[in-house]
Design an enzyme around this catalytic site. Structure first.
Site, PDB file in Angstrom:
ATOM      1  N   GLY A  71     -17.419 -45.495   8.814  1.00 32.73           N
ATOM      2  CA  GLY A  71     -17.699 -44.155   8.292  1.00 32.73           C
ATOM      3  C   GLY A  71     -19.135 -43.745   8.574  1.00 32.73           C
ATOM      4  O   GLY A  71     -20.063 -44.508   8.300  1.00 32.73           O
ATOM      5  N   SER A  77     -22.468 -39.357   4.724  1.00 33.34           N
ATOM      6  CA  SER A  77     -23.776 -39.534   4.075  1.00 33.34           C
ATOM      7  C   SER A  77     -24.089 -41.008   3.865  1.00 33.34           C
ATOM      8  O   SER A  77     -25.197 -41.469   4.149  1.00 33.34           O
ATOM      9  CB  SER A  77     -23.783 -38.867   2.698  1.00 33.34           C
ATOM     10  N   CYS A  80     -17.700 -34.395  -6.178  1.00 34.00           N
ATOM     11  CA  CYS A  80     -18.468 -33.311  -6.789  1.00 34.00           C
ATOM     12  C   CYS A  80     -17.666 -32.547  -7.835  1.00 34.00           C
ATOM     13  O   CYS A  80     -17.208 -31.426  -7.608  1.00 34.00           O
ATOM     14  CB  CYS A  80     -19.004 -32.334  -5.757  1.00 34.00           C
ATOM     15  N   CYS A 104     -25.501 -33.629 -10.312  1.00 34.46           N
ATOM     16  CA  CYS A 104     -24.725 -32.459  -9.949  1.00 34.46           C
ATOM     17  C   CYS A 104     -25.603 -31.230 -10.157  1.00 34.46           C
ATOM     18  O   CYS A 104     -25.802 -30.816 -11.292  1.00 34.46           O
ATOM     19  CB  CYS A 104     -23.481 -32.387 -10.833  1.00 34.46           C
TER      20      CYS A 104
END
Ligand code: UQ1
Length: 413
Positions: A17, A20, A172, A347
């Protein structure tokens, strides 16, 4: 077709992967100075890398989605061996994995960070509704659909707007309501809210957010602003202008003129069906403190694909990546991994154009606010946090985080 697999690649570390987590970990490992050319490999079939935290801003007309993406190859240091392939399967007992093209790759240490899958088919009628340009049905969760949020917001002149949030794991968890707060503010400025448009937040969860402090503040905002809250409402179907929800009291159907949908999410099949998966969740089964796999000592995971019991965000990865890297290097030296992840995640909750509530917390919903030393209560939406979210984070992400030089609240590495 090839009859025999090509000679297998062998690497000291293989990272699955290049999102990020994959980019941050690979480049942090490289920067440790302990690896030669091609000793670290990174595997990803994607052509593009996306700064996904920016997609809520796309939905509000504040960013262009094409500005948030980069060709993946440009982000990968040439010292890494890049397999531009998908992973077919894992065989951790022999320290190998198989690529989509049938080639086998060997590793000493494996980092599994492919993110999670968005399951658009989890909601009946959703793929068709999203693809229909005449329907004001959109989702901030995909590159294809995040700009349809803004075009739909602009087109709605009157009626009922519904914003949904599903049960189960999502990345998120604040994004479903960020889309709502921004759309409402847009309609307010256009003179349409609250007079012509009524707004509904329909969530499968019992409250506005998983952390009590922020949940209370957000529920206050919801009431003050006149948003109808429908809790324990889990969207199952979109049928014309009807949204169908599953609730503890049975099925509920609501008519809409505008619908923002968050599909259900879950592990990729090649993770879920592998020996690396947690039986219950299907996520990569790691120790919450060290990020090390619970059964395979040379396997590691962070980010959305992992079982780490915290909220799945890019901000979390800023704290997780250095822990994984420290512990992996210690393990390579035959030492016991001792660096501990405290569950930090964040968040940046946009509550209107120009204001963000910067929720920051760790395991068990304990508050961990970076700017408390300034005497700030981050439960109050502020303009300074908005500029962090809109300008600073996207900048530092491509400038530093994907290169392995950004540790989030701890600053530059
Ligand atoms: C962060 O580092 C980061 O990445 C660049 C974000 O964007 C995805 C964030 O949302 C947050 C909160 C952080 C954490 C950093 C600070 C300074 C609070």
């Amino acid at each position: 077709m090839r009859a025999v697999a090509r000679a297998a690649g062998k690497h000291r570390v293989v990272v699955v992967g290049a999102g990020s987590a994959g980019l941050a970990v690979s480049h942090q490992l490289l920067r440790s100075g302990r690896f030669l050319q091609n000793e670290i490999a990174i595997i990803d079939p994607a052509a593009w890398h996306h700064y996904q935290p920016g997609w809520t801003l796309v939905g509000a007309g504040l960013k262009d989605k094409t500005d948030l993406q980069r060709p993946l190859r440009e982000l990968i240091d040439p010292k890494l061996r890049f397999y531009h392939e998908r992973v077919e399967s894992f065989t951790p007992d022999t320290n190998t994995l198989t690529l989509g093209n049938g080639d086998r790759v060997h590793y000493d240490q494996l980092v599994v960070v492919p993110g999670i899958r968005i399951d658009y088919t989890s909601i009946k009628g959703l793929p068709e509704a999203l693809a229909d340009p005449h329907m004001l049905v959109s989702s901030t969760y995909g590159y294809e659909t995040c700009d349809k949020v803004y075009t739909s917001v602009k087109r709605l002149q009157k009626g009922t707007a519904i914003f949904t949030q599903p049960s189960g794991i999502v990345k998120c968890a604040g994004a479903p309501q960020k889309a709502m707060w921004l759309a409402m503010d847009f309609w307010r400025k256009a003179g349409l809210f609250p007079s012509a448009i009524d707004v509904h937040f329909a969530t499968a969860l019992p409250g506005m957010f998983g952390v009590p402090k922020y949940s209370q503040r957000l529920d206050e905002l919801r009431r003050q602003r006149g948003v109808h809250g429908h809790f324990q409402h889990d969207l199952t179907e979109v049928n014309g202008d009807k949204a169908v929800f599953s609730t503890p009291e049975g099925t509920v159907t609501k008519r809409f003129d505008f619908l923002h949908v968050v599909p259900k999410m879950g592990p990729h099949g090649f993770i879920r069906d592998s020996p690396l998966a947690n039986k219950a969740s299907g996520l990569v089964d790691v120790d919450p403190a060290t990020t090390r796999h619970l059964n395979y000592a040379n396997v590691w995971s962070i980010g959305d694909a992992s079982s780490l019991p915290t909220s799945k965000t890019a901000a979390a990865i800023t704290s997780q990546a250095p822990v994984l890297v420290d512990n992996l290097l210690q393990a390579m030296d035959g030492k016991t991994p001792e660096t501990v992840y405290d569950g930090y995640t964040s968040c940046p909750l946009i509550t209107e154009y120009g204001k963000v509530m910067l929720a920051e917390f760790k395991y068990n919903g304990e508050i961990k606010e970076t700017f408390s030393f300034l005497g700030l209560d981050q439960g109050t939406p502020r303009r300074a946090f908005y500029h962090l979210k809109k300008d600073f984070f996207p900048w530092v992400y491509y400038k530093s985080m994907v290169k392995g030089t950004w540790a989030g609240p701890k600053g530059w590495k």
